[in-house]
Design an enzyme around this catalytic site. Structure first.
Site, PDB file in Angstrom:
ATOM      1  N   THR A 133      74.799  81.546  72.743  1.00 11.21           N
ATOM      2  CA  THR A 133      74.670  80.567  73.896  1.00 11.21           C
ATOM      3  C   THR A 133      74.410  79.305  73.405  1.00 11.21           C
ATOM      4  OG1 THR A 133      73.788  80.266  75.913  1.00 11.21           O
ATOM      5  CG2 THR A 133      72.470  81.698  74.214  1.00 11.21           C
ATOM      6  N   ASP A 134      74.818  78.285  74.017  1.00 18.53           N
ATOM      7  CA  ASP A 134      74.201  76.947  73.668  1.00 18.53           C
ATOM      8  C   ASP A 134      72.575  76.998  74.285  1.00 18.53           C
ATOM      9  OD1 ASP A 134      74.594  77.012  76.755  1.00 18.53           O
ATOM     10  OD2 ASP A 134      76.010  75.234  76.490  1.00 18.53           O
ATOM     11  N   GLU A 135      72.166  77.795  74.940  1.00 17.26           N
ATOM     12  CA  GLU A 135      70.934  77.614  75.514  1.00 17.26           C
ATOM     13  C   GLU A 135      69.733  77.671  74.515  1.00 17.26           C
ATOM     14  OE1 GLU A 135      69.985  79.634  79.315  1.00 17.26           O
ATOM     15  OE2 GLU A 135      71.794  79.156  80.125  1.00 17.26           O
ATOM     16  N   TYR A 158      65.068  84.262  77.968  1.00 15.40           N
ATOM     17  CA  TYR A 158      66.517  84.604  77.587  1.00 15.40           C
ATOM     18  C   TYR A 158      66.505  83.763  76.556  1.00 15.40           C
ATOM     19  CZ  TYR A 158      71.469  84.222  77.622  1.00 15.40           C
ATOM     20  OH  TYR A 158      72.768  84.149  77.140  1.00 15.40           O
ATOM     21  N   SER A 159      66.579  82.472  76.526  1.00 12.33           N
ATOM     22  CA  SER A 159      67.197  81.749  75.336  1.00 12.33           C
ATOM     23  C   SER A 159      66.447  82.015  74.314  1.00 12.33           C
ATOM     24  CB  SER A 159      67.496  80.251  75.873  1.00 12.33           C
ATOM     25  OG  SER A 159      66.351  79.939  76.219  1.00 12.33           O
ATOM     26  N   LYS A 162      67.664  85.136  72.646  1.00 11.79           N
ATOM     27  CA  LYS A 162      69.116  84.877  71.937  1.00 11.79           C
ATOM     28  C   LYS A 162      68.859  84.264  70.704  1.00 11.79           C
ATOM     29  CE  LYS A 162      72.607  85.943  73.187  1.00 11.79           C
ATOM     30  NZ  LYS A 162      73.365  86.953  73.058  1.00 11.79           N
TER      31      LYS A 162
HETATM   32  P1  NAD Z   1      76.688  90.248  81.383  1.00  9.36           P
HETATM   33  O1  NAD Z   1      75.296  90.316  81.784  1.00  9.36           O
HETATM   34  O2  NAD Z   1      78.106  90.304  82.208  1.00  9.36           O
HETATM   35  O3  NAD Z   1      77.244  91.673  80.451  1.00  9.36           O
HETATM   36  C1  NAD Z   1      76.291  92.159  79.623  1.00  9.36           C
HETATM   37  C2  NAD Z   1      76.738  93.578  79.255  1.00  9.36           C
HETATM   38  O4  NAD Z   1      76.069  94.158  78.210  1.00  9.36           O
HETATM   39  C3  NAD Z   1      76.747  94.519  80.265  1.00  9.36           C
HETATM   40  O5  NAD Z   1      77.923  95.502  80.509  1.00  9.36           O
HETATM   41  C4  NAD Z   1      75.615  95.512  80.317  1.00  9.36           C
HETATM   42  O6  NAD Z   1      75.506  96.848  80.547  1.00  9.36           O
HETATM   43  C5  NAD Z   1      75.446  95.495  78.648  1.00  9.36           C
HETATM   44  N1  NAD Z   1      74.087  95.843  78.001  1.00  9.36           N
HETATM   45  C6  NAD Z   1      72.981  95.224  78.367  1.00  9.36           C
HETATM   46  N2  NAD Z   1      72.033  95.795  77.697  1.00  9.36           N
HETATM   47  C7  NAD Z   1      72.564  96.804  76.926  1.00  9.36           C
HETATM   48  C8  NAD Z   1      71.963  97.805  76.046  1.00  9.36           C
HETATM   49  N3  NAD Z   1      70.608  97.815  75.707  1.00  9.36           N
HETATM   50  N4  NAD Z   1      72.873  98.340  75.379  1.00  9.36           N
HETATM   51  C9  NAD Z   1      74.262  98.263  75.752  1.00  9.36           C
HETATM   52  N5  NAD Z   1      74.794  97.422  76.520  1.00  9.36           N
HETATM   53  C10 NAD Z   1      73.796  96.681  77.109  1.00  9.36           C
HETATM   54  O7  NAD Z   1      76.833  89.357  80.227  1.00  9.36           O
HETATM   55  P2  NAD Z   1      77.840  88.120  79.768  1.00  9.36           P
HETATM   56  O8  NAD Z   1      77.997  86.871  80.855  1.00  9.36           O
HETATM   57  O9  NAD Z   1      79.200  88.841  79.842  1.00  9.36           O
HETATM   58  O10 NAD Z   1      77.376  87.939  78.268  1.00  9.36           O
HETATM   59  C11 NAD Z   1      78.021  88.167  77.277  1.00  9.36           C
HETATM   60  C12 NAD Z   1      77.239  87.812  75.887  1.00  9.36           C
HETATM   61  O11 NAD Z   1      77.800  86.301  75.960  1.00  9.36           O
HETATM   62  C13 NAD Z   1      75.949  87.725  75.996  1.00  9.36           C
HETATM   63  O12 NAD Z   1      75.228  87.930  74.794  1.00  9.36           O
HETATM   64  C14 NAD Z   1      75.300  86.537  76.179  1.00  9.36           C
HETATM   65  O13 NAD Z   1      74.160  85.983  75.839  1.00  9.36           O
HETATM   66  C15 NAD Z   1      76.526  85.592  75.963  1.00  9.36           C
HETATM   67  N6  NAD Z   1      76.909  84.268  76.521  1.00  9.36           N
HETATM   68  C16 NAD Z   1      77.160  84.289  77.768  1.00  9.36           C
HETATM   69  C17 NAD Z   1      77.550  83.024  78.344  1.00  9.36           C
HETATM   70  C18 NAD Z   1      77.895  83.019  80.002  1.00  9.36           C
HETATM   71  O14 NAD Z   1      78.236  82.182  80.580  1.00  9.36           O
HETATM   72  N7  NAD Z   1      77.809  84.238  80.752  1.00  9.36           N
HETATM   73  C19 NAD Z   1      77.875  82.105  77.523  1.00  9.36           C
HETATM   74  C20 NAD Z   1      77.636  81.891  76.344  1.00  9.36           C
HETATM   75  C21 NAD Z   1      77.004  83.298  75.677  1.00  9.36           C
HETATM   76  O1  DAU Z   2      74.798  78.086  78.976  1.00  3.82           O
HETATM   77  C1  DAU Z   2      75.209  79.422  78.550  1.00  3.82           C
HETATM   78  C2  DAU Z   2      74.444  80.402  79.720  1.00  3.82           C
HETATM   79  O2  DAU Z   2      75.090  80.285  80.965  1.00  3.82           O
HETATM   80  C3  DAU Z   2      74.648  81.769  79.101  1.00  3.82           C
HETATM   81  O3  DAU Z   2      73.929  81.853  78.015  1.00  3.82           O
HETATM   82  C4  DAU Z   2      73.857  82.688  80.305  1.00  3.82           C
HETATM   83  O4  DAU Z   2      73.895  83.892  79.731  1.00  3.82           O
HETATM   84  C5  DAU Z   2      74.575  82.327  81.668  1.00  3.82           C
HETATM   85  O5  DAU Z   2      73.907  83.242  82.582  1.00  3.82           O
HETATM   86  C6  DAU Z   2      74.518  80.664  81.894  1.00  3.82           C
HETATM   87  O6  DAU Z   2      73.065  80.464  82.184  1.00  3.82           O
HETATM   88  P1  DAU Z   2      72.847  79.520  83.267  1.00  3.82           P
HETATM   89  O7  DAU Z   2      71.455  79.838  83.813  1.00  3.82           O
HETATM   90  O8  DAU Z   2      73.299  78.201  83.070  1.00  3.82           O
HETATM   91  O9  DAU Z   2      73.759  80.071  84.442  1.00  3.82           O
HETATM   92  P2  DAU Z   2      73.569  80.300  86.021  1.00  3.82           P
HETATM   93  O10 DAU Z   2      74.820  80.732  86.517  1.00  3.82           O
HETATM   94  O11 DAU Z   2      72.356  81.357  86.297  1.00  3.82           O
HETATM   95  O12 DAU Z   2      72.985  79.031  86.430  1.00  3.82           O
HETATM   96  C7  DAU Z   2      74.049  77.940  86.323  1.00  3.82           C
HETATM   97  C8  DAU Z   2      73.183  76.560  86.889  1.00  3.82           C
HETATM   98  O13 DAU Z   2      73.150  76.728  88.414  1.00  3.82           O
HETATM   99  C9  DAU Z   2      71.685  76.529  86.525  1.00  3.82           C
HETATM  100  O14 DAU Z   2      71.582  75.230  86.417  1.00  3.82           O
HETATM  101  C10 DAU Z   2      71.149  77.016  87.690  1.00  3.82           C
HETATM  102  C11 DAU Z   2      71.827  76.712  89.090  1.00  3.82           C
HETATM  103  N1  DAU Z   2      71.701  77.884  90.074  1.00  3.82           N
HETATM  104  C12 DAU Z   2      71.959  79.041  89.612  1.00  3.82           C
HETATM  105  C13 DAU Z   2      71.855  79.988  90.713  1.00  3.82           C
HETATM  106  C14 DAU Z   2      72.029  81.436  90.277  1.00  3.82           C
HETATM  107  C15 DAU Z   2      71.517  77.137  91.140  1.00  3.82           C
HETATM  108  O15 DAU Z   2      71.562  76.187  91.544  1.00  3.82           O
HETATM  109  N2  DAU Z   2      71.610  78.067  92.184  1.00  3.82           N
HETATM  110  C16 DAU Z   2      71.935  79.725  92.040  1.00  3.82           C
HETATM  111  O16 DAU Z   2      71.791  80.489  93.146  1.00  3.82           O
END
Ligand code: NAD
Ligand code: DAU
Length: 352
Positions: A133-135, A158-159, A162
């Site tokens: 992630t960029d975080e 979280y970050s 990661k």
């Molecule tokens: P998500 O939470 O939707 O999915 C995570 C999956 O991992 C789930 O299916 C969960 O059951 C599985 N999991 C969790 N713990 C586990 C364990 N101990 N063993 C096996 N499986 C396990 O997450 P996502 O949003 O799809 O993100 C996937 C990856 O991409 C993550 O590594 C996250 O850090 C990264 N990422 C996410 C975003 C985003 O915006 N969602 C952006 C950049 C990077």
């Molecule tokens: O940047 C990549 C990341 O993006 C990933 O690594 C994470 O897994 C993914 O969850 C996401 O993180 P954010 O914290 O940015 O995502 P989230 O959807 O939780 O929140 C997006 C923005 O919106 C953040 O600034 C917080 C805000 N927010 C979020 C929620 C859930 C609100 O204002 N209200 C809300 O209810």
């Protein structure tokens, strides 16, 4: 070395399920996919039900926890895994603030276990791709972008977890010569995202006429990327990226949270019809801010653009409209997640 048996961890989550769909339906990959997932609350095997049916020879699901070394060993013994795409993680920042333990276990210890497994079977491993992630880079002010050489400065559990996992992956390349690549991507959106994250939460609350929580004053900026563009970037890195390298992936699409929420309100008003009370923007409610809330993320993705010829194809307008339509149309997926029925199905199928 050709990849013929790719282990995808976390394949029942948001990006993992979209990646498996992309791999089998849209990419040039001809081999098999082994989807390893612990099925935490964030997982939904129903996101891939049609894939399991249509690709019985090429798609296998294994329920296993990456924190469980013995279970991992069994999977590597049973399947001739030759590449790994590692998505499995605890991914929600708010949950990492209220309960950081699971993030340390899965994101750090789980990644370490998987790396150890890859090291043990190194002679047959063509690639370990780590999805990050960029975080990890922390927070930006009004100016500037994260590049691949920006120092790590994570602000949430979280970050930080990661960031630690990224360092471990890099260290396994430097120390043991494990063939690795890493991608650091911005915020994804699209189908099958668990509705605790901003975009699906707001779409579903807006549809139902519920309050739309915006943290702080809504000025925090995120860079949004449609999930299939991310999947395409990952596959390009896996097939054409240089081992030991990291690649930033972004959408060139910075947006303040309030602007995102307002856009969703307008699309839902148009597609679902207005509420009797009036436009959905009225439902926006400013709530207590997230502790340590990063203010701005912005990605410089010139490396992947110039070296691998990747660019996002979806604009935020087209991607957001597609996403809203998906949540409005896929009522069964949505209702089963909202009601918790998807958990009952998992328990019936696989046990607790
Ligand atoms: P998500 O939470 O939707 O999915 C995570 C999956 O991992 C789930 O299916 C969960 O059951 C599985 N999991 C969790 N713990 C586990 C364990 N101990 N063993 C096996 N499986 C396990 O997450 P996502 O949003 O799809 O993100 C996937 C990856 O991409 C993550 O590594 C996250 O850090 C990264 N990422 C996410 C975003 C985003 O915006 N969602 C952006 C950049 C990077
Ligand atoms: O940047 C990549 C990341 O993006 C990933 O690594 C994470 O897994 C993914 O969850 C996401 O993180 P954010 O914290 O940015 O995502 P989230 O959807 O939780 O929140 C997006 C923005 O919106 C953040 O600034 C917080 C805000 N927010 C979020 C929620 C859930 C609100 O204002 N209200 C809300 O209810």
């Amino acid at each position: 070395m050709l990849m013929k048996n790719i282990l995808v961890t976390g394949g029942c989550g948001f990006i993992g399920s979209n990646f498996i769909r992309f791999l089998l339906e849209e990419s040039n990959y001809q081999g098999k996919v082994i989807n390893l997932d612990a099925l935490t609350y964030a997982a939904n095997p129903e996101s891939l039900a049609d894939i399991a049916e249509r690709y019985p020879q090429r798609y296998t699901f294994v329920r296993a926890d990456i924190c469980d070394k013995e279970a991992l060993q069994e999977v590597f013994e049973e399947h001739p895994i030759d590449a790994i795409c590692h998505f499995a993680a605890e991914s929600h920042v708010d949950r990492s603030i209220s309960g950081p333990g699971a993030f340390i276990q899965t994101n750090l210890i789980g990644t370490f276990n998987l790396l150890e497994m890859a090291r043990h079977y190194q002679e047959r491993i063509a690639l370990f791709h780590h999805v990050s992630t960029d975080e990890v880079f922390g927070s930006l002010g009004a100016e500037g972008f994260f590049t691949e050489s920006t120092p790590y400065k994570p602000n949430s559990p979280y970050s930080a977890s990661k960031a630690g996992s990224d360092h471990l992956v890099r260290a396994y390349h430097k120390t043991y010569g494990l063939p690795v690549t890493i991608s650091n991507c911005s915020n994804n959106y699209g189908p099958c995202q668990f509705p605790e994250k901003l975009i699906p939460l707001i779409i579903l609350n807006a549809r139902e006429g519920k309050s739309l929580p915006v943290y702080g004053d809504g000025s925090n900026v995120r860079d949004w990327l449609y999930v299939t563009d991310h999947c395409r970037a990952i596959w390009l890195i896996m097939t054409e990226g240089k081992h030991g390298e990291t690649y930033n992936v972004g959408g060139d699409n910075e947006m303040a949270n309030l602007q995102v929420v307002e856009s969703i309100c307008d699309i839902v008003d148009r597609l679902a019809g207005p509420l009797p009370e009036g436009p959905r923007r009225q439902l926006i409610t400013f709530v207590k801010d997230r502790p340590g809330h990063d203010w701005r993320y912005a990605i410089d993705f010139s490396k992947i653009r110039s070296s691998l010829n990747w660019e996002p194809t979806e604009t935020f307008d087209t991607g957001l409209e597609k996403t809203v339509r998906w949540y409005l149309d896929n009522t069964t997926w949505v209702e089963r997640v909202r009601s918790g029925e998807y958990r009952a199905w998992i328990e019936k199928q696989y046990g607790e």
